[in-house]
Design a protein around this motif. Structure first.
Motif, PDB file in Angstrom:
ATOM      1  N   GLY A  28       0.780  -1.229   0.000  1.00 43.87           N
ATOM      2  CA  GLY A  28       0.000   0.000   0.000  1.00 43.87           C
ATOM      3  C   GLY A  28       0.807   1.270   0.000  1.00 43.87           C
ATOM      4  N   THR A  29       2.100   1.188   0.272  1.00 44.05           N
ATOM      5  CA  THR A  29       2.951   2.372   0.226  1.00 44.05           C
ATOM      6  C   THR A  29       3.340   2.680  -1.219  1.00 44.05           C
ATOM      7  OG1 THR A  29       4.945   1.037   0.573  1.00 44.05           O
ATOM      8  CG2 THR A  29       3.838   1.927   2.529  1.00 44.05           C
ATOM      9  N   SER A  30       3.808   3.895  -1.432  1.00 40.64           N
ATOM     10  CA  SER A  30       4.150   4.339  -2.782  1.00 40.64           C
ATOM     11  C   SER A  30       5.621   4.069  -3.084  1.00 40.64           C
ATOM     12  CB  SER A  30       3.859   5.835  -2.941  1.00 40.64           C
ATOM     13  OG  SER A  30       2.497   6.103  -2.750  1.00 40.64           O
ATOM     14  N   TYR A  31       5.879   3.778  -4.343  1.00 38.13           N
ATOM     15  CA  TYR A  31       7.263   3.632  -4.775  1.00 38.13           C
ATOM     16  C   TYR A  31       7.958   4.985  -4.754  1.00 38.13           C
ATOM     17  CZ  TYR A  31       7.026  -1.189  -6.426  1.00 38.13           C
ATOM     18  OH  TYR A  31       6.925  -2.549  -6.501  1.00 38.13           O
ATOM     19  N   GLU A  32       9.245   4.972  -4.419  1.00 35.16           N
ATOM     20  CA  GLU A  32      10.065   6.171  -4.456  1.00 35.16           C
ATOM     21  C   GLU A  32      11.231   5.947  -5.401  1.00 35.16           C
ATOM     22  OE1 GLU A  32      11.215   7.369  -0.572  1.00 35.16           O
ATOM     23  OE2 GLU A  32       9.168   7.766   0.104  1.00 35.16           O
ATOM     24  N   LEU A  33      11.993   7.010  -5.616  1.00 40.28           N
ATOM     25  CA  LEU A  33      13.093   6.949  -6.567  1.00 40.28           C
ATOM     26  C   LEU A  33      14.109   5.885  -6.186  1.00 40.28           C
ATOM     27  CD1 LEU A  33      14.629   7.977  -9.014  1.00 40.28           C
ATOM     28  CD2 LEU A  33      15.523   9.848  -7.617  1.00 40.28           C
ATOM     29  N   ARG A  34      14.410   5.768  -4.905  1.00 32.80           N
ATOM     30  CA  ARG A  34      15.396   4.772  -4.483  1.00 32.80           C
ATOM     31  C   ARG A  34      14.887   3.347  -4.698  1.00 32.80           C
ATOM     32  NH1 ARG A  34      18.671   6.926   0.851  1.00 32.80           N
ATOM     33  NH2 ARG A  34      20.469   7.711  -0.313  1.00 32.80           N
ATOM     34  N   ASP A  35      13.582   3.146  -4.573  1.00 31.15           N
ATOM     35  CA  ASP A  35      13.031   1.831  -4.892  1.00 31.15           C
ATOM     36  C   ASP A  35      13.246   1.501  -6.360  1.00 31.15           C
ATOM     37  OD1 ASP A  35      12.035   1.525  -2.272  1.00 31.15           O
ATOM     38  OD2 ASP A  35      10.280   2.734  -2.785  1.00 31.15           O
ATOM     39  N   LEU A  36      13.101   2.516  -7.202  1.00 33.99           N
ATOM     40  CA  LEU A  36      13.327   2.316  -8.628  1.00 33.99           C
ATOM     41  C   LEU A  36      14.788   1.994  -8.908  1.00 33.99           C
ATOM     42  CD1 LEU A  36      12.108   2.389 -11.457  1.00 33.99           C
ATOM     43  CD2 LEU A  36      12.528   4.839 -11.509  1.00 33.99           C
ATOM     44  N   LEU A  37      15.689   2.648  -8.193  1.00 38.36           N
ATOM     45  CA  LEU A  37      17.110   2.365  -8.370  1.00 38.36           C
ATOM     46  C   LEU A  37      17.443   0.938  -7.944  1.00 38.36           C
ATOM     47  CD1 LEU A  37      18.716   5.695  -7.102  1.00 38.36           C
ATOM     48  CD2 LEU A  37      18.534   4.910  -9.447  1.00 38.36           C
ATOM     49  N   LYS A  38      16.787   0.456  -6.896  1.00 37.55           N
ATOM     50  CA  LYS A  38      17.051  -0.913  -6.448  1.00 37.55           C
ATOM     51  C   LYS A  38      16.551  -1.931  -7.457  1.00 37.55           C
ATOM     52  CE  LYS A  38      16.822   0.260  -1.526  1.00 37.55           C
ATOM     53  NZ  LYS A  38      16.053   0.072  -0.274  1.00 37.55           N
ATOM     54  N   LEU A  39      15.433  -1.614  -8.107  1.00 34.08           N
ATOM     55  CA  LEU A  39      14.876  -2.553  -9.076  1.00 34.08           C
ATOM     56  C   LEU A  39      15.622  -2.524 -10.401  1.00 34.08           C
ATOM     57  CD1 LEU A  39      11.069  -2.004  -8.441  1.00 34.08           C
ATOM     58  CD2 LEU A  39      12.451  -3.961  -7.795  1.00 34.08           C
ATOM     59  N   PRO A  53      11.360  -2.587 -18.700  1.00 36.17           N
ATOM     60  CA  PRO A  53      11.083  -2.396 -17.272  1.00 36.17           C
ATOM     61  C   PRO A  53       9.609  -2.141 -17.025  1.00 36.17           C
ATOM     62  CG  PRO A  53      11.884  -0.371 -18.214  1.00 36.17           C
ATOM     63  CD  PRO A  53      11.897  -1.376 -19.322  1.00 36.17           C
ATOM     64  N   GLN A  54       9.242  -2.108 -15.759  1.00 36.36           N
ATOM     65  CA  GLN A  54       7.859  -1.868 -15.380  1.00 36.36           C
ATOM     66  C   GLN A  54       7.616  -0.448 -14.902  1.00 36.36           C
ATOM     67  OE1 GLN A  54       7.794  -5.354 -12.637  1.00 36.36           O
ATOM     68  NE2 GLN A  54       5.740  -5.582 -13.458  1.00 36.36           N
ATOM     69  N   LEU A  55       8.607   0.172 -14.294  1.00 35.12           N
ATOM     70  CA  LEU A  55       8.430   1.455 -13.643  1.00 35.12           C
ATOM     71  C   LEU A  55       9.388   2.487 -14.225  1.00 35.12           C
ATOM     72  CD1 LEU A  55       8.285   0.179  -9.951  1.00 35.12           C
ATOM     73  CD2 LEU A  55       6.348   0.639 -11.455  1.00 35.12           C
ATOM     74  N   PHE A  56       9.017   3.750 -14.095  1.00 40.28           N
ATOM     75  CA  PHE A  56       9.889   4.846 -14.503  1.00 40.28           C
ATOM     76  C   PHE A  56       9.610   6.047 -13.610  1.00 40.28           C
ATOM     77  CE2 PHE A  56       6.018   5.992 -16.554  1.00 40.28           C
ATOM     78  CZ  PHE A  56       6.051   7.368 -16.729  1.00 40.28           C
ATOM     79  N   PHE A  57      10.504   7.014 -13.645  1.00 40.54           N
ATOM     80  CA  PHE A  57      10.369   8.220 -12.824  1.00 40.54           C
ATOM     81  C   PHE A  57       9.945   9.374 -13.719  1.00 40.54           C
ATOM     82  CE2 PHE A  57      12.051  12.085 -10.844  1.00 40.54           C
ATOM     83  CZ  PHE A  57      11.511  11.970  -9.574  1.00 40.54           C
ATOM     84  N   CYS A  58       8.798   9.974 -13.391  1.00 39.60           N
ATOM     85  CA  CYS A  58       8.290  11.122 -14.151  1.00 39.60           C
ATOM     86  C   CYS A  58       8.886  12.396 -13.565  1.00 39.60           C
ATOM     87  CB  CYS A  58       6.763  11.166 -14.092  1.00 39.60           C
ATOM     88  SG  CYS A  58       6.049  12.592 -14.946  1.00 39.60           S
ATOM     89  N   GLU A  59       9.723  13.077 -14.331  1.00 38.99           N
ATOM     90  CA  GLU A  59      10.395  14.278 -13.830  1.00 38.99           C
ATOM     91  C   GLU A  59       9.440  15.443 -13.565  1.00 38.99           C
ATOM     92  OE1 GLU A  59      14.954  14.438 -15.023  1.00 38.99           O
ATOM     93  OE2 GLU A  59      13.665  14.580 -16.778  1.00 38.99           O
ATOM     94  N   PRO A  60       8.487  15.760 -14.456  1.00 42.99           N
ATOM     95  CA  PRO A  60       7.574  16.870 -14.141  1.00 42.99           C
ATOM     96  C   PRO A  60       6.718  16.624 -12.911  1.00 42.99           C
ATOM     97  CG  PRO A  60       7.536  16.388 -16.490  1.00 42.99           C
ATOM     98  CD  PRO A  60       8.293  15.282 -15.837  1.00 42.99           C
ATOM     99  N   CYS A  61       6.267  15.370 -12.706  1.00 37.65           N
ATOM    100  CA  CYS A  61       5.401  15.057 -11.566  1.00 37.65           C
ATOM    101  C   CYS A  61       6.181  14.628 -10.331  1.00 37.65           C
ATOM    102  CB  CYS A  61       4.417  13.951 -11.945  1.00 37.65           C
ATOM    103  SG  CYS A  61       3.231  14.411 -13.222  1.00 37.65           S
ATOM    104  N   LEU A  62       7.452  14.247 -10.490  1.00 32.90           N
ATOM    105  CA  LEU A  62       8.307  13.767  -9.405  1.00 32.90           C
ATOM    106  C   LEU A  62       7.700  12.539  -8.739  1.00 32.90           C
ATOM    107  CD1 LEU A  62       9.232  17.198  -7.748  1.00 32.90           C
ATOM    108  CD2 LEU A  62      10.470  15.956  -9.528  1.00 32.90           C
ATOM    109  N   LYS A  63       7.187  11.629  -9.559  1.00 34.93           N
ATOM    110  CA  LYS A  63       6.563  10.409  -9.047  1.00 34.93           C
ATOM    111  C   LYS A  63       7.041   9.208  -9.861  1.00 34.93           C
ATOM    112  CE  LYS A  63       2.314  12.697  -7.485  1.00 34.93           C
ATOM    113  NZ  LYS A  63       2.713  14.054  -7.854  1.00 34.93           N
ATOM    114  N   VAL A  64       7.008   8.043  -9.222  1.00 37.57           N
ATOM    115  CA  VAL A  64       7.326   6.788  -9.900  1.00 37.57           C
ATOM    116  C   VAL A  64       6.025   6.211 -10.448  1.00 37.57           C
ATOM    117  CG1 VAL A  64       8.233   4.456  -9.632  1.00 37.57           C
ATOM    118  CG2 VAL A  64       9.322   6.364  -8.430  1.00 37.57           C
TER     119      VAL A  64
END
Length: 724
Positions: free
Chosen positions: A449-460, A491-502
């Motif tokens: 239920g928690t949200s992904y963050e940038l560091r989670d994306l780096l780990k994946l 990949p499954q996830l990416f980081f959106c720079e304008p929204c600052l969200k994964v």
């Protein structure tokens, strides 16, 4: 002199022999005077041999040796080459100085920032890199991040390392905002503006503020946004002068291009109307052209006839928006009123036909010239095409009820069916206008239920062996399907720079709507919003209803003209030849008939355009993807279900059925199904930038709708990615 040249040539030849692939000797290379600068010409395997040699006690003194070319150490060169494993080897085994500085004060961390590699940045920070180091120009890592233009780097240091002094200046008194404006990095400028604690009035050593630099780069929309900050008080930047007594207007006075002209016109208007500019009409000397207590300025040197109404910018923007929205209605109503009440009222005249068809040509010319954004400096979304559809419906209904409809037959089955179709069409249009396309207001959710963050994306994501900007591009804009030169797993996830969200990969960011949309298809100008996961089905129903409505209108006009022609033929039987009225003549000389012919042509054009769009969408839907998310041709051709005609038809019908009758989650699963099959078809090489075994999802748990990902480094640990 000749002897020195000969010795230098001999040394170069000796170095060439040492660096050759067959006779490569790492220990001999380390002891040459060209080490470590010669590392830039070595391949990965040769660099690895050199690093292994440096780990030996005999050569440990060469680990931090600085070369004559810029003063770079071996660690600097490995950072330049983005060799993650070799950087780790130098830090762990060779005990390299992680904060050693080159001649210009660049630390290895600065080199990694310049190369936009978050993986090597994270590695250096874990081994104790100095986050507050400055080069000889007093530039911090914030300045180096600004030079790259990458929002993700700035966000990473601010969120995870509390580096948030964005007003810090270097030796040239330039802040990160100065650098971003001077380089034209619009996304980074918007990120800095949204931080809320930026000092917009900072000046560099030349006295230039951020507006000077944005105007010089021709960033018209950024100039407009900058002056709207601090509740509009940043409009005072327009009158600021640099050390050469130049305002932003003076800097671009002689620049050519539409963007510079737009900025100049807007600056003139603001100087005349903005309440925050310290302008006093009594103190303005037209001969000397002075402003602000006698200081030289060119802001009020208005061209003859320019802005004679002196409207302020907000009013002008609203006027422009409503004009574009109702311009079609204006182009229709005014010529019709002219034909009916000014040009031979109640009589037949060819001038009426000329006026009517000139209107049609003018409307087509205006429509072709429209773009996604308005010409106003704020570049807001253009509402013209929404107004075109709305005004077309109004014109169709008004012509039907005022001209065509025989109210004695209004309650017949045929007429009531037409009214019902029009009602449903209006409802579909209203629903699609007010629908949510699937906006992603927060980051993608984990199974807990928690949200992904940038560091989670780096780990994946794995450490990209190629490094460089490819790593950042993969994190911020990965291919939805095989959009690269050669097939790669996705990949499954990416980081959106304008929204600052994964976000999940089917999600795309729309710059017009300024938000992320799940399973983004396209931004439709005719509804003024995106078409995505939640409104794609409604959009297709709207297109279908538009096709039916326009076709019914054309049929209704045809039957009206047919009945009118029959009545005209009957009335001409008892008339003399010179008194008979030809149907074609009436068609182009009567106000009502000219109006109907013009509407007939417009509806025919709309039918052709909507039909091709509808078939275009059906093609993508039947294959299980969208116009933005589609696999390459080779994958579609080699799909086992597309090999036979029967299998292809069944496959397409299944996808269409899922699209029409299943839930949004099932529609989203179509993308993951396509991605799974695509990755299954690629077996030639390992995936790039992926540390886990991605699709095919053999370990996919349908009950929890999550995938268990097994990293290669630690097979006992599991990562879960939610696909909802």
């Amino acid at each position: 002199m000749a002897v020195d040249t000969t010795n230098q040539i001999d040394k170069m030849q000796q170095l060439a022999v040492i660096m050759s692939a067959k006779n490569f000797d790492a220990s001999a290379l380390i002891q040459t005077e060209f080490f470590p600068d010669c590392l830039q010409n070595l391949n990965t395997q040769q660099c690895k041999s050199v690093c292994e040699a440096l780990a030996e006690p005999n050569y440990s003194s060469f680990v931090n040796k600085k070369g004559p070319l810029g003063g770079y150490t071996p660690l600097h060169w490995m950072c330049i080459k983005n060799e993650y494993d070799l950087i780790e080897m130098l830090l762990v085994k060779c005990k390299a100085d992680i904060n050693s500085c080159a001649n210009l004060g660049e630390s290895p961390l600065f080199i990694c920032i310049k190369n936009c590699n978050l993986y090597t940045i994270e590695l250096l920070i874990q081994h104790g890199a100095d986050l507050y180091h400055r080069d000889i120009y007093n530039r911090s890592l914030i300045h180096w991040c600004a030079y790259t233009g990458k929002v993700i780097l700035m966000y990473y240091f601010e969120k995870y390392h509390s580096i948030n002094n964005l007003n810090d200046v270097d030796q040239f008194q330039q802040s990160a905002l100065h650098i971003a404006c001077a380089s034209g990095f619009s996304d980074l400028i918007m990120y800095l503006i949204d931080r809320g604690d930026i000092d917009f009035f900072l000046k560099d050593f030349n006295g230039n503020n951020c507006l000077h630099m944005a105007a010089k780069c021709g960033l018209s929309r950024i100039c407009w946004i900058l002056t709207k900050q601090n509740k509009g008080q940043c409009a005072k930047l327009i009158g600021d002068m640099n050390n050469q007594s130049q305002t932003p207007f003076d800097i671009i006075r002689n620049e050519k291009g539409s963007q510079y002209k737009k900025i100049r016109d807007w600056l003139r208007l603001e100087a005349k109307t903005n309440k925050y500019l310290l302008y006093n009409e009594n103190n303005y000397d037209k001969k000397s052209d002075t402003l602000y207590s006698g200081s030289s300025s060119s802001l009020l040197k208005i061209k003859k006839g320019t802005f004679w109404l002196n409207w302020n910018d907000d009013f002008k923007m609203r006027l422009d928006w409503y004009t574009r929205l109702f311009v079609v209605l204006i182009l229709f109503v005014i010529p019709m009123l002219i034909n009916r009440y000014l040009i031979y009222p109640g009589e037949l005249s060819l001038i009426k036909g000329i006026v009517g068809f000139t209107t049609y040509i003018g409307l087509f010319y205006v429509m072709v010239g429209q773009r996604h954004r308005c010409t106003h400096i704020s570049a807001y979304q253009n509402p013209f095409y929404v107004g075109l559809i709305v005004n077309l419906f109004i014109s169709n209904y008004s012509s039907y009820y005022l001209i065509i409809l025989d109210y004695n037959q209004f309650f017949t089955l045929l007429e009531m069916t037409k009214v019902g179709l029009a009602l449903y069409h209006n409802l579909f249009f209203y629903w699609v206008l007010t629908s949510d396309p699937g906006k992603c207001k927060e980051s993608h959710k984990k199974p807990d239920g928690t949200s992904y963050e940038l560091r989670d994306l780096l780990k994946l994501n794995a450490k990209d062996s190629k490094g460089g900007k490819d790593s950042i591009d993969w994190l911020t804009d990965p291919p939805s399907f095989g959009g690269t030169d050669k097939p790669i797993q996705l990949p499954q996830l990416f980081f959106c720079e304008p929204c600052l969200k994964v976000q999940a990969v089917p999600t795309k960011h729309c710059k017009l709507c300024e938000c992320c949309v799940s399973k983004f298809d396209h931004h439709c100008l005719f509804i003024g919003k995106c078409v995505g996961l939640k409104n794609h089905r409604l959009f297709m129903l709207f297109l279908l209803s538009a096709l039916i409505s326009c076709t019914v209108f054309i049929y209704t006009v045809y039957t009206y003209f047919y009945s009118f022609n029959e009545g005209l033929i009957a009335s001409n039987k008892d008339k003399k030849d010179e008194d008979k009225i030809d149907f074609i003549y009436v068609l182009f000389t009567s106000t009502d008939h000219v109006w109907l012919v013009v509407l007939l042509l417009i509806n025919a054009f709309i039918i052709i355009m909507v039909f091709f769009l509808f078939m275009f969408q059906i093609k993508f839907i039947s294959l299980g993807y969208t116009s933005q998310i589609r696999p390459p041709v080779f994958f579609v051709q080699t799909n086992r279900r597309m090999q036979t005609l029967f299998g292809s038809v069944i496959h397409r019908l299944e996808n269409i059925f899922t699209f029409l009758f299943e839930s949004c989650d099932s529609n989203l699963e179509l993308y993951f199904k396509q991605q799974r099959e695509y990755n299954l078809s690629i077996t030639s090489e390992k995936p790039i930038a992926l540390s886990y075994d991605p699709y095919p999802r053999d370990n996919f748990d349908k009950k929890s709708n999550t995938q268990l990902l097994l990293p290669k480094e630690n097979p006992n640990k599991q990562f879960e990615i939610d696909l909802d």
